[in-house]
Design a protein around this motif. Structure first.
Motif, PDB file in Angstrom:
ATOM      1  N   VAL A   1     -76.697-112.439 -44.684  1.00 28.54           N
ATOM      2  CA  VAL A   1     -78.088-111.997 -44.584  1.00 28.54           C
ATOM      3  C   VAL A   1     -78.165-110.530 -44.169  1.00 28.54           C
ATOM      4  O   VAL A   1     -78.947-109.745 -44.740  1.00 28.54           O
ATOM      5  CB  VAL A   1     -78.872-112.889 -43.603  1.00 28.54           C
TER       6      VAL A   1
ATOM      7  N   ALA B   1     -83.401-109.056 -41.719  1.00 28.53           N
ATOM      8  CA  ALA B   1     -82.816-110.374 -41.457  1.00 28.53           C
ATOM      9  C   ALA B   1     -83.658-111.152 -40.450  1.00 28.53           C
ATOM     10  O   ALA B   1     -84.293-110.572 -39.572  1.00 28.53           O
ATOM     11  CB  ALA B   1     -81.395-110.219 -40.924  1.00 28.53           C
ATOM     12  N   ASN B   2     -83.654-112.481 -40.579  1.00 29.27           N
ATOM     13  CA  ASN B   2     -84.331-113.310 -39.582  1.00 29.27           C
ATOM     14  C   ASN B   2     -83.507-114.564 -39.307  1.00 29.27           C
ATOM     15  O   ASN B   2     -82.702-114.996 -40.139  1.00 29.27           O
ATOM     16  CB  ASN B   2     -85.760-113.668 -40.012  1.00 29.27           C
TER      17      ASN B   2
ATOM     18  N   ARG C   1     -84.319-117.670 -39.073  1.00 31.42           N
ATOM     19  CA  ARG C   1     -84.567-118.832 -39.930  1.00 31.42           C
ATOM     20  C   ARG C   1     -83.690-118.805 -41.180  1.00 31.42           C
ATOM     21  O   ARG C   1     -83.092-119.819 -41.563  1.00 31.42           O
ATOM     22  CB  ARG C   1     -86.045-118.874 -40.315  1.00 31.42           C
ATOM     23  N   GLU C   2     -83.616-117.648 -41.825  1.00 34.80           N
ATOM     24  CA  GLU C   2     -82.787-117.523 -43.026  1.00 34.80           C
ATOM     25  C   GLU C   2     -81.313-117.748 -42.698  1.00 34.80           C
ATOM     26  O   GLU C   2     -80.582-118.405 -43.446  1.00 34.80           O
ATOM     27  CB  GLU C   2     -82.978-116.138 -43.650  1.00 34.80           C
ATOM     28  N   ILE C   3     -80.877-117.220 -41.573  1.00 34.29           N
ATOM     29  CA  ILE C   3     -79.473-117.366 -41.172  1.00 34.29           C
ATOM     30  C   ILE C   3     -79.127-118.831 -40.925  1.00 34.29           C
ATOM     31  O   ILE C   3     -78.110-119.337 -41.403  1.00 34.29           O
ATOM     32  CB  ILE C   3     -79.172-116.507 -39.930  1.00 34.29           C
TER      33      ILE C   3
ATOM     34  N   GLN D   1     -80.664-121.490 -42.052  1.00 37.07           N
ATOM     35  CA  GLN D   1     -80.733-122.253 -43.299  1.00 37.07           C
ATOM     36  C   GLN D   1     -79.442-122.079 -44.100  1.00 37.07           C
ATOM     37  O   GLN D   1     -78.911-123.041 -44.658  1.00 37.07           O
ATOM     38  CB  GLN D   1     -81.941-121.805 -44.121  1.00 37.07           C
ATOM     39  N   ARG D   2     -78.941-120.868 -44.162  1.00 38.22           N
ATOM     40  CA  ARG D   2     -77.704-120.638 -44.907  1.00 38.22           C
ATOM     41  C   ARG D   2     -76.517-121.315 -44.241  1.00 38.22           C
ATOM     42  O   ARG D   2     -75.591-121.772 -44.909  1.00 38.22           O
ATOM     43  CB  ARG D   2     -77.435-119.143 -45.035  1.00 38.22           C
TER      44      ARG D   2
ATOM     45  N   GLN E   1     -81.881-124.129 -35.435  1.00 41.54           N
ATOM     46  CA  GLN E   1     -81.961-122.916 -34.622  1.00 41.54           C
ATOM     47  C   GLN E   1     -81.416-123.159 -33.223  1.00 41.54           C
ATOM     48  O   GLN E   1     -80.823-122.260 -32.621  1.00 41.54           O
ATOM     49  CB  GLN E   1     -83.419-122.430 -34.563  1.00 41.54           C
TER      50      GLN E   1
ATOM     51  N   LYS F   1     -80.645-112.335 -32.212  1.00 46.25           N
ATOM     52  CA  LYS F   1     -80.221-111.664 -33.448  1.00 46.25           C
ATOM     53  C   LYS F   1     -79.351-110.464 -33.113  1.00 46.25           C
ATOM     54  O   LYS F   1     -78.388-110.163 -33.826  1.00 46.25           O
ATOM     55  CB  LYS F   1     -81.444-111.237 -34.263  1.00 46.25           C
TER      56      LYS F   1
END
Length: 226
Positions: free
Chosen positions: A23, A32-33, A35-37, A39-40, A45, A55
């Protein structure tokens, strides 16, 4: 049972770090956030925050992970190890997302309120160790200041990859590294040293062939955290 939990924690941390690097590499720190991290990484969380508190902490971990994307692949010693290190670095910068994201974050850190020279200093420490080995082996000229040279090579590599990225997305980075050693190596060698030091493009190709099996094994990883 305790060892199993520790092993799972190490694997989960590595998966989070890889997802974060992907990300950060694509979007930078600001884009970058969490949530995206997560999910990948395939985790919650809560699990992410168990390993990394923020972060910013994730970004620091990615930046500090840079040398370990290169060092396990090297078997040489002394000055040849330093040369080979830069060859592996130039190659892996185009294919290893953790290294690439670490480089991006280190260069962009002022934009998100970080002023941490540690990633550069870590590289310089690795290079200084190579140079101390080279001096003990009689490869390195007595006129060379080890700490100054290590810092110079880090600075040169930093500038080269930035120039190469802007020019051609690092397609010519290896050529630039080879050119650096063609100019530096004659001035670094101790008088009378006959060790087979090699900073040529042929040596770079040989090093990449040697590390190919290691890269193949390293690429076989799961995307789901246990």
């Amino acid at each position: 049972m305790r060892e199993l939990k520790q092993e799972r924690a190490v694997r989960t941390r590595a998966i989070i770090l890889k997802a974060a690097a992907e990300v950060f590499d694509e979007l930078g720190f600001s884009g970058a956030n969490i949530r995206e991290i997560t999910q990948r990484a395939g985790i919650t969380q809560g699990a992410m925050y168990f390993h990394f508190g923020s972060k910013e902490e994730l970004a620091r971990a990615v930046m500090k992970a840079q040398p370990m994307t290169v060092l396990p692949h090297l078997a040489t010693r002394g000055l040849q190890r330093l040369i080979d290190l830069t060859f592996v670095w130039a190659h892996r910068l185009r294919e290893d997302v953790i290294l690439r994201a670490g480089v991006r974050l280190t260069g962009e850190q002022n934009s998100f309120g970080m002023h941490d020279p540690t990633p550069y200093q870590d590289w310089a420490a690795v290079m200084s160790e190579c140079l101390r080995e080279a001096r003990a082996a009689g490869e390195l000229s007595d006129n060379v200041d080890i700490e100054v040279l290590a810092d110079f090579v880090v600075s040169a590599c930093t500038g080269m990859q930035m120039y190469s990225q802007i020019s051609c997305e690092r397609a010519d980075l290896m050529d630039r590294v080879v050119a650096m050693w063609q100019h530096l190596l004659p001035a670094l060698r101790a008088p009378g040293d006959v060790s087979p030091l090699d900073g040529s493009a042929l040596r770079a190709a040989e090093v990449l062939r040697e590390i190919a099996p290691q890269r193949l094994g390293a690429g076989q990883e799961t995307r789901t955290a246990p």
